[in-house]
Motif scaffolding. Structure first.
Motif, PDB file in Angstrom:
ATOM      1  N   GLY A   1       0.807  -1.210   0.000  1.00 51.33           N
ATOM      2  CA  GLY A   1       0.000   0.000   0.000  1.00 51.33           C
ATOM      3  C   GLY A   1       0.840   1.259   0.000  1.00 51.33           C
ATOM      4  N   MET A   2       1.929   1.244   0.749  1.00 52.14           N
ATOM      5  CA  MET A   2       2.817   2.395   0.788  1.00 52.14           C
ATOM      6  C   MET A   2       3.461   2.646  -0.568  1.00 52.14           C
ATOM      7  N   MET A   3       3.913   1.582  -1.219  1.00 55.57           N
ATOM      8  CA  MET A   3       4.544   1.749  -2.531  1.00 55.57           C
ATOM      9  C   MET A   3       3.556   2.328  -3.538  1.00 55.57           C
ATOM     10  N   ARG A   4       2.321   1.866  -3.481  1.00 54.83           N
ATOM     11  CA  ARG A   4       1.310   2.344  -4.433  1.00 54.83           C
ATOM     12  C   ARG A   4       0.939   3.794  -4.174  1.00 54.83           C
ATOM     13  N   ALA A   5       1.048   4.226  -2.916  1.00 55.02           N
ATOM     14  CA  ALA A   5       0.749   5.624  -2.583  1.00 55.02           C
ATOM     15  C   ALA A   5       1.990   6.510  -2.639  1.00 55.02           C
ATOM     16  N   ALA A   6       3.146   5.903  -2.934  1.00 49.99           N
ATOM     17  CA  ALA A   6       4.425   6.626  -2.997  1.00 49.99           C
ATOM     18  C   ALA A   6       4.762   7.295  -1.666  1.00 49.99           C
ATOM     19  N   VAL A   7       4.453   6.602  -0.573  1.00 54.35           N
ATOM     20  CA  VAL A   7       4.871   7.048   0.762  1.00 54.35           C
ATOM     21  C   VAL A   7       6.061   6.183   1.151  1.00 54.35           C
ATOM     22  N   LEU A   8       7.214   6.803   1.317  1.00 55.51           N
ATOM     23  CA  LEU A   8       8.476   6.059   1.346  1.00 55.51           C
ATOM     24  C   LEU A   8       9.266   6.251   2.640  1.00 55.51           C
ATOM     25  N   ARG A   9       8.570   6.553   3.720  1.00 54.44           N
ATOM     26  CA  ARG A   9       9.213   6.671   5.029  1.00 54.44           C
ATOM     27  C   ARG A   9       8.452   5.801   6.025  1.00 54.44           C
ATOM     28  N   LEU A  10       9.187   4.965   6.750  1.00 56.04           N
ATOM     29  CA  LEU A  10       8.562   4.006   7.654  1.00 56.04           C
ATOM     30  C   LEU A  10       9.338   3.932   8.969  1.00 56.04           C
ATOM     31  N   VAL A  11       8.629   4.043  10.083  1.00 58.45           N
ATOM     32  CA  VAL A  11       9.196   3.735  11.396  1.00 58.45           C
ATOM     33  C   VAL A  11       8.594   2.395  11.807  1.00 58.45           C
ATOM     34  N   LEU A  12       9.461   1.392  11.959  1.00 60.76           N
ATOM     35  CA  LEU A  12       9.018   0.014  12.174  1.00 60.76           C
ATOM     36  C   LEU A  12       9.196  -0.398  13.628  1.00 60.76           C
ATOM     37  N   SER A  13       8.134  -0.885  14.229  1.00 60.78           N
ATOM     38  CA  SER A  13       8.192  -1.457  15.573  1.00 60.78           C
ATOM     39  C   SER A  13       8.801  -2.850  15.498  1.00 60.78           C
ATOM     40  N   SER A  14       9.966  -3.031  16.125  1.00 63.67           N
ATOM     41  CA  SER A  14      10.590  -4.349  16.176  1.00 63.67           C
ATOM     42  C   SER A  14      10.897  -4.696  17.632  1.00 63.67           C
ATOM     43  N   THR A  15      11.752  -5.666  17.869  1.00 63.76           N
ATOM     44  CA  THR A  15      11.882  -6.213  19.207  1.00 63.76           C
ATOM     45  C   THR A  15      13.256  -6.805  19.461  1.00 63.76           C
ATOM     46  N   ALA A  16      13.668  -6.790  20.719  1.00 65.51           N
ATOM     47  CA  ALA A  16      14.903  -7.462  21.117  1.00 65.51           C
ATOM     48  C   ALA A  16      14.789  -8.973  21.007  1.00 65.51           C
ATOM     49  N   ALA A  17      13.570  -9.487  20.823  1.00 67.93           N
ATOM     50  CA  ALA A  17      13.397 -10.936  20.663  1.00 67.93           C
ATOM     51  C   ALA A  17      14.076 -11.457  19.406  1.00 67.93           C
ATOM     52  N   VAL A  18      14.457 -10.574  18.482  1.00 69.07           N
ATOM     53  CA  VAL A  18      15.164 -11.032  17.283  1.00 69.07           C
ATOM     54  C   VAL A  18      16.536 -11.597  17.638  1.00 69.07           C
ATOM     55  N   TYR A  19      17.097 -11.201  18.785  1.00 64.75           N
ATOM     56  CA  TYR A  19      18.433 -11.669  19.159  1.00 64.75           C
ATOM     57  C   TYR A  19      18.425 -13.079  19.731  1.00 64.75           C
ATOM     58  N   GLY A  20      17.279 -13.522  20.266  1.00 66.27           N
ATOM     59  CA  GLY A  20      17.242 -14.828  20.909  1.00 66.27           C
ATOM     60  C   GLY A  20      17.980 -14.780  22.236  1.00 66.27           C
ATOM     61  N   ILE A  21      18.926 -15.690  22.429  1.00 67.45           N
ATOM     62  CA  ILE A  21      19.763 -15.691  23.631  1.00 67.45           C
ATOM     63  C   ILE A  21      21.108 -15.084  23.248  1.00 67.45           C
ATOM     64  N   PRO A  22      21.348 -13.826  23.583  1.00 70.63           N
ATOM     65  CA  PRO A  22      22.582 -13.158  23.144  1.00 70.63           C
ATOM     66  C   PRO A  22      23.827 -13.858  23.684  1.00 70.63           C
ATOM     67  N   GLU A  23      24.862 -13.904  22.866  1.00 75.20           N
ATOM     68  CA  GLU A  23      26.121 -14.506  23.295  1.00 75.20           C
ATOM     69  C   GLU A  23      26.850 -13.622  24.299  1.00 75.20           C
ATOM     70  N   THR A  24      26.686 -12.313  24.168  1.00 78.77           N
ATOM     71  CA  THR A  24      27.307 -11.373  25.107  1.00 78.77           C
ATOM     72  C   THR A  24      26.290 -10.299  25.481  1.00 78.77           C
ATOM     73  N   LEU A  25      26.474  -9.736  26.672  1.00 78.35           N
ATOM     74  CA  LEU A  25      25.616  -8.655  27.143  1.00 78.35           C
ATOM     75  C   LEU A  25      26.490  -7.477  27.559  1.00 78.35           C
ATOM     76  N   PRO A  26      26.039  -6.248  27.316  1.00 75.01           N
ATOM     77  CA  PRO A  26      24.808  -5.914  26.605  1.00 75.01           C
ATOM     78  C   PRO A  26      24.912  -6.244  25.111  1.00 75.01           C
ATOM     79  N   VAL A  27      23.752  -6.416  24.474  1.00 75.76           N
ATOM     80  CA  VAL A  27      23.718  -6.833  23.080  1.00 75.76           C
ATOM     81  C   VAL A  27      23.612  -5.604  22.181  1.00 75.76           C
TER      82      VAL A  27
END
Length: 337
Positions: free
Chosen positions: A104-130
């Motif tokens: 929908g964004m591409m079709r409307a030519a709106v090309l700026r996005l702030v994406l909600s993501s998460t620290a869960a992408v790291y899983g169990i980090p090998e070192t802390l802080p990650v």
């Protein structure tokens, strides 16, 4: 005023970001299907569209009608234990909805996005802080589906002129310091919300899921970030994009952690009474400790958190829950008249 679209803006984090956007002089429109969000969470006077953020035709129509210049995307499923029971639901919502949104964004030519993501992408980090360059090995469908959404956005950005800031949240907690917004979802599993419920007598005890982790007191350690500070990071990310900044992926945390026992002690201090608890088995999909290396968000976005205190986070959360108890009592009284 610059118009922006906020998907999932009737949810806990999304509604707080809408408040921050209004205070910063933006003109947000909220798109939410209310599957987990609450209509009352949207600030009065803010345009609201009932619908799915993955409906590309609807997204295009709303973007064009509102003349929005950017999208802030919060529409997602986010409960780790639930994701283990319902992986298809999580992949459909977290990746599929992002795919439809991008179309929908591409079709409307709106090309700026702030994406909600998460620290869960790291899983169990090998070192802390990650830090943001750490290997990503998610251990649950929630983390896997959010990482896939990040990668989808990266590939779309490489093929088009899309620019995105992905904010990897650590453990978001607390409530709006002014009492306008907070955790509304029934059955929420966030530790601080659960502990506040126990302190107010809404549940008999908090379950501590494991006390034999390799942490200082044996319980899980997390980097808790105040929801109002997280909201200000989104406004900073939006300014970055509107000012011509490029793609970024940054952690949103404070850089230090607190254990489950420390959280329960903080809630007890705020409530003036100990929080009842009982020991329970470890939960699948829970890493022992996750703490952010959080310099990049400060350096690149100029983020300056104002509420970096576990006691402040807990106090605001407990105040919100107490207001909820008062509202419920008033409603019951009115219904009995």
């Amino acid at each position: 005023m610059t118009a922006v679209l906020v998907t999932g803006g009737a949810g806990y984090i999304g509604s707080q970001v809408v408040l921050a956007l209004l205070e910063a002089g933006f003109r947000p429109t909220v798109l939410d299907d209310l599957s987990t969000g609450v209509r009352e969470a949207v600030p009065p006077g803010t345009p609201f569209v009932l619908g799915n953020a993955g409906d590309s035709d609807l997204v295009r129509t709303v973007l064009e009608r509102t003349e929005s210049q950017a999208v802030l995307h919060f529409a997602a499923s986010l409960v780790v234990p639930e994701s283990l029971d319902h992986p298809l639901r999580y992949w459909r919502n977290n990746l599929g909805t992002t795919l439809g949104l991008l179309e929908g964004m591409m079709r409307a030519a709106v090309l700026r996005l702030v994406l909600s993501s998460t620290a869960a992408v790291y899983g169990i980090p090998e070192t802390l802080p990650v830090d943001e360059d750490a290997a990503c090995h998610p251990i649950n469908p929630y983390g896997s589906s959010k990482l896939a959404a990040e990668r989808l956005v990266t590939e779309v950005a490489a093929a088009h002129a899309l620019r995105c800031v992905a904010l990897r949240y650590f453990n978001v907690a607390g409530a709006d310091p002014a009492g306008r917004s907070g955790q509304r979802r029934p059955g929420a599993t966030h530790l601080i919300k659960v502990a506040c419920d126990a302190a107010l007598g809404r549940r008999d005890a908090v379950e501590i899921h494991g006390d034999d982790y390799a942490t200082p007191d044996g319980t899980g350690v997390r980097d808790y970030v105040h929801v109002a500070d997280l909201a200000s990071a989104h406004v900073a990310a939006l300014h970055h994009l509107l000012d011509g900044g490029g793609c970024l992926t940054v952690n949103c945390g404070y850089g230090h952690g607190h254990s489950v026992r420390q959280v329960l002690a903080a809630v007890g201090r705020a409530a003036g009474r100990p929080v009842p608890w009982r020991l329970a088995p470890r939960r699948a999909g829970d890493p022992p400790a996750v703490v952010a290396r959080a310099e990049l968000v400060r350096q690149r976005l100029g983020w300056r958190p104002r509420h970096d205190s576990l006691d402040r986070i807990v106090a605001d959360a407990l105040a919100w829950e107490r207001r909820g108890s008062i509202r419920a009592a008033v409603q019951l009284s009115a219904a009995g008249e």
